[in-house]
Scaffold this motif. Structure first.
Motif, PDB file in Angstrom:
ATOM      1  N   ILE A  30     -17.666   1.070  25.240  1.00 32.44           N
ATOM      2  CA  ILE A  30     -18.371   1.899  26.241  1.00 32.44           C
ATOM      3  C   ILE A  30     -19.294   1.034  27.105  1.00 32.44           C
ATOM      4  O   ILE A  30     -19.355   1.210  28.319  1.00 32.44           O
TER       5      ILE A  30
ATOM      6  N   VAL B 270     -17.198  -0.566  29.701  1.00 30.77           N
ATOM      7  CA  VAL B 270     -16.777   0.353  30.777  1.00 30.77           C
ATOM      8  C   VAL B 270     -17.973   0.645  31.690  1.00 30.77           C
ATOM      9  O   VAL B 270     -17.829   0.682  32.912  1.00 30.77           O
ATOM     10  N   LEU B 271     -19.164   0.816  31.105  1.00 27.55           N
ATOM     11  CA  LEU B 271     -20.353   1.074  31.928  1.00 27.55           C
ATOM     12  C   LEU B 271     -20.657  -0.111  32.840  1.00 27.55           C
ATOM     13  O   LEU B 271     -21.018   0.059  34.000  1.00 27.55           O
TER      14      LEU B 271
ATOM     15  N   PHE C  87     -21.002  11.412  20.191  1.00 26.34           N
ATOM     16  CA  PHE C  87     -22.324  11.340  20.830  1.00 26.34           C
ATOM     17  C   PHE C  87     -23.007  10.015  20.456  1.00 26.34           C
ATOM     18  O   PHE C  87     -23.551   9.314  21.313  1.00 26.34           O
TER      19      PHE C  87
ATOM     20  N   ILE D 136     -21.554   7.158  22.357  1.00 25.69           N
ATOM     21  CA  ILE D 136     -21.981   7.084  23.762  1.00 25.69           C
ATOM     22  C   ILE D 136     -23.420   6.582  23.874  1.00 25.69           C
ATOM     23  O   ILE D 136     -23.732   5.732  24.708  1.00 25.69           O
ATOM     24  N   ILE D 137     -24.284   7.074  22.982  1.00 25.26           N
ATOM     25  CA  ILE D 137     -25.672   6.579  22.981  1.00 25.26           C
ATOM     26  C   ILE D 137     -25.677   5.070  22.710  1.00 25.26           C
ATOM     27  O   ILE D 137     -26.384   4.303  23.373  1.00 25.26           O
TER      28      ILE D 137
ATOM     29  N   ILE E 283     -24.686   3.260  25.829  1.00 24.74           N
ATOM     30  CA  ILE E 283     -25.742   3.209  26.859  1.00 24.74           C
ATOM     31  C   ILE E 283     -26.827   2.206  26.435  1.00 24.74           C
ATOM     32  O   ILE E 283     -27.272   1.373  27.224  1.00 24.74           O
TER      33      ILE E 283
ATOM     34  N   PHE F  26     -25.659  -1.235  26.836  1.00 26.21           N
ATOM     35  CA  PHE F  26     -25.714  -1.694  28.232  1.00 26.21           C
ATOM     36  C   PHE F  26     -27.118  -2.211  28.557  1.00 26.21           C
ATOM     37  O   PHE F  26     -27.281  -3.299  29.114  1.00 26.21           O
ATOM     38  N   ALA F  27     -28.124  -1.385  28.166  1.00 24.92           N
ATOM     39  CA  ALA F  27     -29.520  -1.798  28.420  1.00 24.92           C
ATOM     40  C   ALA F  27     -29.813  -3.110  27.692  1.00 24.92           C
ATOM     41  O   ALA F  27     -30.458  -4.011  28.237  1.00 24.92           O
ATOM     42  N   PHE F  28     -29.311  -3.204  26.465  1.00 25.11           N
ATOM     43  CA  PHE F  28     -29.513  -4.400  25.656  1.00 25.11           C
ATOM     44  C   PHE F  28     -28.973  -5.642  26.346  1.00 25.11           C
ATOM     45  O   PHE F  28     -29.652  -6.654  26.448  1.00 25.11           O
TER      46      PHE F  28
ATOM     47  N   PHE G 191     -39.090  -1.811  28.915  1.00 22.46           N
ATOM     48  CA  PHE G 191     -38.086  -1.598  27.870  1.00 22.46           C
ATOM     49  C   PHE G 191     -38.598  -2.132  26.531  1.00 22.46           C
ATOM     50  O   PHE G 191     -38.546  -1.456  25.508  1.00 22.46           O
TER      51      PHE G 191
ATOM     52  N   LEU H  29     -23.904   3.960  37.681  1.00 19.58           N
ATOM     53  CA  LEU H  29     -24.227   3.788  36.270  1.00 19.58           C
ATOM     54  C   LEU H  29     -24.848   5.065  35.697  1.00 19.58           C
ATOM     55  O   LEU H  29     -24.460   5.529  34.607  1.00 19.58           O
TER      56      LEU H  29
ATOM     57  N   LEU I 186     -22.161  11.701  28.502  1.00 18.40           N
ATOM     58  CA  LEU I 186     -22.922  12.610  27.626  1.00 18.40           C
ATOM     59  C   LEU I 186     -22.372  14.034  27.737  1.00 18.40           C
ATOM     60  O   LEU I 186     -22.184  14.716  26.721  1.00 18.40           O
TER      61      LEU I 186
ATOM     62  N   SER J 117     -19.178  14.303  25.818  1.00 24.40           N
ATOM     63  CA  SER J 117     -19.332  14.374  24.357  1.00 24.40           C
ATOM     64  C   SER J 117     -19.767  15.762  23.904  1.00 24.40           C
ATOM     65  O   SER J 117     -19.376  16.224  22.840  1.00 24.40           O
TER      66      SER J 117
ATOM     67  N   TYR K  50     -14.119  10.795  36.031  1.00 28.06           N
ATOM     68  CA  TYR K  50     -14.547   9.418  35.772  1.00 28.06           C
ATOM     69  C   TYR K  50     -13.673   8.409  36.523  1.00 28.06           C
ATOM     70  O   TYR K  50     -14.168   7.403  37.026  1.00 28.06           O
TER      71      TYR K  50
END
Lengths: 502, 165
Positions: free
Chosen positions: A213, A216-217, A417, A420-421, A424, A427-429, B7, B82, B90, B93, B112
């Protein structure tokens, strides 16, 4: 020799050979499908064994198991989705190599090394099965802790330019592994009253999320910048893509040999398994390499280390199963239950009273690993065609595959879920320079490290010094600490040298 | 720099909270010196220290003249691919439980793929139908992996499909 002849007699019967071939095809396809783990492949293969005798059954199931572990590398290389958790390190170099326009080369390295690892482990299993099983029995919690800590010690090598962030990522993975019931007393930790969290954070959805994911993001974000360039075709399409040559394979012989030995040994240890073997082997190669900076960018040794080790671990995991009746992992436990269902008495006497089990497993592993190269190439070619599909379609197919992979684990959309979390957050990481692979490594090893360390301390009644001064534990811990601290100390030494020279 | 600090700061606050929260457990005297709460506390303690060092490092390595300022343009964020992609994921899901795999995946696929740049409507519709059909037959029918059925009419439709294949 007598044992070997017995195995050949059992396996080299046309019907058994056809079954092993069928099991190999089935295993490679199952392994290549995300969400169908090697254990699940063996479960799905169980249905076919109902009408077979026990010896043929185990030969067939071993074929499915070995081939599934290999199949997992196909999607890891082509789509960055590890088909099985043990293929996760294959994504580190396999996917970049495929992206650089050499998917066939990456796949051929993966398949040849898998076959070599599997054959080497089968020979090791056959020759030293009883002796090694006895040695592994001497491994208590403190030694198992040291082994898993050794796996973690490679953290600092994953991204030597960013040791602090890699350590944070690894620690975060270890902490995530503590969510849910604790492995010793069953206390609920970090559940906030949520019963779903009691069973902990599932590794596979997090892994799929952080790899597939997140990717893909990243592409979704990048596409807005490179849409105009999209029509220009795939990147680096001028690079020649060929199957790995014998010379190139010979150049990585050291990696194959080391990973084969490491995979077999780790596979023998109950609870360790193919995933830890591939991570441990990959990171050891990074440490040993004169050019660690090439890893993660399409280095053939990276693919070879991961794929040789995870296949070698399949042979290793059969050692305690056949010698002691202890399953080394989930897939071995399923095979054991299939044999018990057929009335086979598992345990140390099995090899003495019915040696044909060891010999048929040995010969079927050798045959499977030979079949596997041919079958996997055919399957990989079909999967490879998918790469020519435009990313606007392929990216979405990857999300659907990842969704099924996460859902199928427990028939639970909560895992989708979670995936997906994880994607996301992943991605931030990666945006802020943290390391997703280190987080996954921490998550994989977390439970094993905690439970073994706490058990070891309990056995020594709280005396930590006694835990760490056991000979095997002490040696392993010293090696681990050196390898953990070396990337931190190395720049300081070179800085000092430069200062003195200046 | 500002976003990275923010962050890291978020992570730091969360880990400090977790350090004191752990969960509804008491001290477990039976497990010697390392009990169920102490192991995660050890990890969280290290995380707190390392993140604080990382924040200091980020601040120290800031570019000359860089100030702690975040460009918070809501419109820009909400319209970024993004953000839309994450929201779509989300929603997808959550929709699986209600619409089932077939319907939610067909809709998600079209939306998508459009986001990823496919503009031809025919291709969008065809590829979504074909991909979902292949995946459904492969996993649900051939491998026997149950996929979300949804509720109400969607569940009935899923059951009807299962009886067909």
């Amino acid at each position: 020799m007598e044992l070997l002849m017995m195995g050949l007699e059992v396996v080299f019967v046309p019907s058994t050979l056809v079954l092993i071939f069928f099991g190999t095809v089935l295993g490679v396809i199952f392994g290549a499908l995300p969400g169908v783990s090697a254990s699940m492949a063996v479960v799905l293969g169980l249905t076919f064994t109902y009408g077979l005798d026990p010896v043929t059954s185990i030969a067939f199931l071993v074929a499915v198991y070995c081939a599934a572990i290999t199949g997992g590398g196909i999607t890891a290389i082509l789509f960055k989705i590890p088909g099985t958790p043990s293929s996760a390190p294959t994504t580190f170099d396999g996917h970049p190599m495929a992206q650089n326009g050499q998917p066939m080369k990456a796949l051929s390295i993966s398949l040849f090394c898998s076959a070599l690892g599997g054959i080497a482990a089968a020979i090791a299993m056959f020759l030293i099965s009883p002796q090694l099983a006895t040695a592994a029995l001497k491994f208590g919690p403190s030694e198992l802790f040291a082994i898993s800590f050794m796996g973690l010690s490679v953290l600092t090598a994953l991204d030597e330019g960013n040791v602090l962030k890699t350590l944070i990522s690894g620690l975060l993975g270890l902490w995530l592994a503590t969510v849910g019931m604790d492995p010793i007393g069953g206390f609920a930790r970090f559940t906030w009253g949520n019963s779903t969290l009691l069973s902990g954070i599932e590794m596979i959805p997090v892994m799929i999320g952080m790899f597939a994911i997140t990717q893909v993001l990243k592409e979704t974000k990048e596409r807005s910048k490179i849409e105009e360039l999209d029509e220009a075709g795939p990147k680096n399409n001028t690079v020649e893509d060929k199957v790995i040559s014998m010379k190139e394979l010979w150049n990585i012989k050291g990696t194959i040999a080391r990973s084969g030995v490491m995979g077999t040994i780790v596979g023998i240890l109950p609870g360790a398994g193919a995933t830890i073997a591939s991570f441990l082997s990959y990171t050891s190669e990074v440490k040993l390499s004169k050019h660690p900076e090439t890893f993660g960018k399409g280095e053939p040794r990276g693919i070879a280390a991961s794929e040789t080790a995870n296949n070698a671990a399949t042979g290793g995991s059969m050692v305690p199963l056949l010698s002691l009746g202890i399953p080394g992992g989930n897939a071995a436990a399923i095979m054991m239950s299939a044999l018990v269902m057929k009335g086979v008495q598992m345990g140390p006497l099995l090899l003495k009273t019915q040696p044909q089990y060891l010999s048929s497993v040995f010969v079927s592993m050798i045959v499977t690993n030979i079949f596997m190269v041919v079958v996997s190439f055919a399957v990989a070619k079909v999967f490879g065609k998918i790469l020519s599909i435009p990313y606007s379609i392929l990216g979405t197919v990857i999300i659907l595959l990842a969704t099924i992979g996460s859902f199928a684990l427990q028939n639970n959309t909560g895992n989708v879920f979670l995936m997906i979390i994880a994607g996301i957050i992943g991605f931030a990481f990666s945006k802020f320079g943290f390391n997703n692979a280190a987080l996954i490594l921490g998550l994989v090893l977390g439970e094993m490290i905690e439970s073994n360390l706490r058990r070891a301390i309990m056995i020594e009644q709280g005396n930590v010094i006694n835990v760490f001064t056991k000979p095997i534990t002490a040696v392993l811990m010293v090696i681990s600490l050196i390898s953990l601290l070396w990337p931190v100390v190395k720049p300081l030494i070179s800085k000092n040298k430069a200062k003195i020279a200046g | 720099m500002a976003l990275e600090l923010l962050f890291n700061g978020g992570l730091l606050v969360f880990f400090i909270y977790c350090f004191f929260y752990i969960g509804g457990i008491g001290h477990d005297p039976a497990t010697g010196i390392l009990d169920a709460a102490e192991w995660p506390r050890l990890l969280l303690g290290l995380l707190i220290v390392f993140i604080a060092i990382n924040m200091a490092k980020v601040y120290k390595n800031r570019q000359k003249g860089e100030t702690f300022k975040i460009d918070f343009n809501i419109k820009k964020i909400v319209t970024s691919k993004l953000f839309i992609g994450s929201v779509l994921l989300l929603i997808y899901s959550f929709s699986l439980d209600y619409l089932g795999f077939v319907f939610s995946s067909i809709i998600f696929f079209m939306v998508y793929s459009r986001l990823l740049g496919e503009k031809r409507i025919k291709i969008l519709v065809l590829s979504s139908l074909v991909s979902v059909a292949i995946l459904y037959v492969l996993f649900n029918s051939l491998l026997g992996i149950m996929l979300p059925r949804g509720v109400g009419a969607f569940r009935n439709f899923a059951l009807f499909l299962e009886s067909l294949i």
